[in-house]
Design a protein around this motif. Structure first.
Motif, PDB file in Angstrom:
ATOM      1  N   ASP A  67       0.308   4.088  -2.880  1.00 53.01           N
ATOM      2  CA  ASP A  67      -0.244   5.322  -2.343  1.00 53.01           C
ATOM      3  C   ASP A  67       0.742   6.277  -2.981  1.00 53.01           C
ATOM      4  O   ASP A  67       0.396   7.389  -3.377  1.00 53.01           O
ATOM      5  N   TYR A 113     -16.321  -3.235 -12.312  1.00 52.80           N
ATOM      6  CA  TYR A 113     -16.142  -1.636 -12.590  1.00 52.80           C
ATOM      7  C   TYR A 113     -15.340  -1.489 -14.111  1.00 52.80           C
ATOM      8  O   TYR A 113     -14.537  -2.504 -14.542  1.00 52.80           O
ATOM      9  N   LYS A 142       0.736   6.798  -6.628  1.00 51.43           N
ATOM     10  CA  LYS A 142      -0.852   7.198  -7.314  1.00 51.43           C
ATOM     11  C   LYS A 142      -0.556   8.961  -7.097  1.00 51.43           C
ATOM     12  O   LYS A 142      -0.978   9.271  -7.749  1.00 51.43           O
ATOM     13  N   GLU A 163     -11.229  -3.800  -4.013  1.00 54.82           N
ATOM     14  CA  GLU A 163     -12.389  -2.797  -4.402  1.00 54.82           C
ATOM     15  C   GLU A 163     -11.913  -1.545  -4.010  1.00 54.82           C
ATOM     16  O   GLU A 163     -12.062  -0.415  -4.535  1.00 54.82           O
ATOM     17  N   GLN A 164     -10.847  -1.455  -2.938  1.00 57.26           N
ATOM     18  CA  GLN A 164     -10.249  -0.027  -2.601  1.00 57.26           C
ATOM     19  C   GLN A 164      -9.443   0.531  -3.841  1.00 57.26           C
ATOM     20  O   GLN A 164      -9.551   1.779  -4.302  1.00 57.26           O
ATOM     21  N   TYR A 165      -8.651  -0.282  -4.545  1.00 56.96           N
ATOM     22  CA  TYR A 165      -7.715   0.336  -5.526  1.00 56.96           C
ATOM     23  C   TYR A 165      -8.203   0.105  -6.897  1.00 56.96           C
ATOM     24  O   TYR A 165      -7.830   0.814  -8.031  1.00 56.96           O
ATOM     25  N   ARG A 166      -9.079  -0.607  -7.220  1.00 53.86           N
ATOM     26  CA  ARG A 166      -9.782  -0.998  -8.435  1.00 53.86           C
ATOM     27  C   ARG A 166      -8.833  -1.102  -9.717  1.00 53.86           C
ATOM     28  O   ARG A 166      -8.773  -0.228 -10.646  1.00 53.86           O
ATOM     29  N   LYS A 218     -11.307  -6.577  -0.117  1.00 53.45           N
ATOM     30  CA  LYS A 218     -11.465  -5.172   0.035  1.00 53.45           C
ATOM     31  C   LYS A 218     -10.318  -4.491  -0.559  1.00 53.45           C
ATOM     32  O   LYS A 218     -10.499  -3.272  -1.016  1.00 53.45           O
ATOM     33  N   LEU A 219      -8.975  -5.057  -0.782  1.00 55.38           N
ATOM     34  CA  LEU A 219      -7.715  -4.282  -1.287  1.00 55.38           C
ATOM     35  C   LEU A 219      -8.189  -3.934  -2.817  1.00 55.38           C
ATOM     36  O   LEU A 219      -7.944  -2.856  -3.413  1.00 55.38           O
ATOM     37  N   LYS A 276       0.834  -1.324   0.093  1.00 55.01           N
ATOM     38  CA  LYS A 276       0.052  -0.201   0.087  1.00 55.01           C
ATOM     39  C   LYS A 276       0.823   1.155  -0.052  1.00 55.01           C
ATOM     40  O   LYS A 276       0.570   2.425  -0.673  1.00 55.01           O
ATOM     41  N   GLU A 289     -10.212  -9.829   3.046  1.00 61.37           N
ATOM     42  CA  GLU A 289      -9.032  -8.895   3.020  1.00 61.37           C
ATOM     43  C   GLU A 289      -8.599  -8.443   1.466  1.00 61.37           C
ATOM     44  O   GLU A 289      -8.451  -7.498   1.164  1.00 61.37           O
ATOM     45  N   THR A 290      -8.559  -9.802   0.907  1.00 64.58           N
ATOM     46  CA  THR A 290      -8.130  -9.252  -0.470  1.00 64.58           C
ATOM     47  C   THR A 290      -9.087  -8.702  -1.280  1.00 64.58           C
ATOM     48  O   THR A 290      -8.733  -7.818  -2.249  1.00 64.58           O
TER      49      THR A 290
END
Length: 339
Positions: free
Chosen positions: A102, A182, A105, A137-140, A134-135, A98, A131-132
């Motif tokens: 981050d 997405y 980006k 989904e967060q970064y798409r 969610k990761l 991350k 957890e994977t």
């Protein structure tokens, strides 16, 4: 570039680890390479694991912002569970991944981050897998390589307690559905983008180009565009691509500094060597008098493709069988590395 190349891929098993054994590092190499790239030609970097890129984040951000380097990086995460990463013997944690993503980006606006996920590694619980999810989904991630774990014989992971096949299959399906839920390029319809045209699409209906973020853009199949840099207007977006139309006032120019080699031509030859090859001769200087003498082009046979040489078919068969034997030995001998 003196042979007409317009795009370079710099790749290895782990690009970020370059130089650690010889007293240098990846940014040092990249700055020297960038200085040799002509206007319009592009460099694409290969895969790097989080630990090595972490050491050079500031410099890597500067390089990825360079106009002749694609703002693209492939950084595998494999799982968003630290316990699973530990079982995989990875040398990083989720926080490391991350931090890299981050930072890049923020410092490289629009950068494309590609990553890998392994579903159903031995010991992966439902909580680990969530957890994977969610990761992702967060970064798409616009580019996501999803792999269902398969126990390779002879590896430590093959001896661990396995996740049931049905569970692995379902997790792979769930992650794939999330990935396809997405569309990363919809917001780019209407943009004008500079793209480099390099190949033909699989269906042969378009030419394939890439914008500065190494996103795939399909353009009209116009032979004048191949190998050229051109500005296009994006009029359609799909899951893995965009479609662009060259704008009327666009500047179309060659990204290389010379005519590309013809298909089948051997690369890496000097002009003198190439001229000799074309004439089927090899000129050497006589050691005593300095007089050029004509010698048989024995080296030319080494440069010819196997099927161009006498008995080429038999040679191809022999090489193929030898390669097959090596692959069988490696597979059944058991690899000591694990994804």
């Amino acid at each position: 570039f003196t042979e007409g190349v317009c795009e370079i891929w710099l790749t290895s098993e782990d690009t970020g680890a370059y130089g650690r054994d010889i007293g240098t590092d990846l940014p040092t190499l990249l700055w020297k390479l960038v200085a040799a790239i002509p206007e319009g030609a592009m460099l694409r970097l290969g895969m790097t694991n989080p630990p090595y890129i972490l050491e050079h984040l500031e410099e890597m951000a500067k390089i990825l912002n360079h106009p002749r380097v694609y703002a693209f990086l492939h950084i595998p995460v494999q799982s968003a569970s630290d316990s699973v990463l530990m079982d995989m013997r990875r040398e990083y944690c989720v926080a490391d991944f991350k931090q890299v993503v981050d930072f890049l980006k923020e410092k490289v606006p629009g950068i494309t981050i590609a990553t890998d996920i392994i579903c159903g590694f031995p010991g992966e619980t439902d909580e680990d897998f969530q957890e994977t999810m969610k990761l992702v989904e967060q970064y798409r991630f616009p580019s996501l390589f999803i792999n269902q774990f398969y126990p390779r014989p002879g590896t430590p992971a093959a001896k661990m307690h396995q996740v049931p096949a049905a569970v692995k299959k379902q997790r792979t399906k769930d992650l794939s559905q999330l990935f396809h839920s997405y569309n990363p390029y919809d917001h780019k319809v209407g943009e004008r983008q500079r793209v480099l045209v390099t190949e033909e699409s699989f269906d042969s209906n378009y030419y394939v180009a890439h914008n500065p973020f190494y996103e795939q853009v399909l353009v009209p199949k116009d032979p004048l565009l191949m190998g050229k840099m051109v500005e296009v207007s994006i009029y359609e977006a799909g899951k893995h691509f965009m479609k662009g139309q060259p704008v009327s006032d666009a500047r179309v120019y060659a990204a290389s500094i010379t005519r590309p080699l013809a298909k089948g031509e051997v690369s890496g030859l000097t002009e003198e060597f190439r001229h000799a090859a074309q004439n089927g001769t090899n000129w050497k200087t006589h050691p005593s008098a300095g007089i050029p003498v004509r010698t048989p082009p024995s080296w030319w046979m080494a440069l010819q493709l196997p099927w161009q040489q006498e008995g080429g078919g038999l040679k191809i068969l022999s090489v193929s069988l030898a390669l097959l034997a090596v692959l069988v030995m490696v597979y059944y001998g058991g690899m000591k590395t694990e994804l």
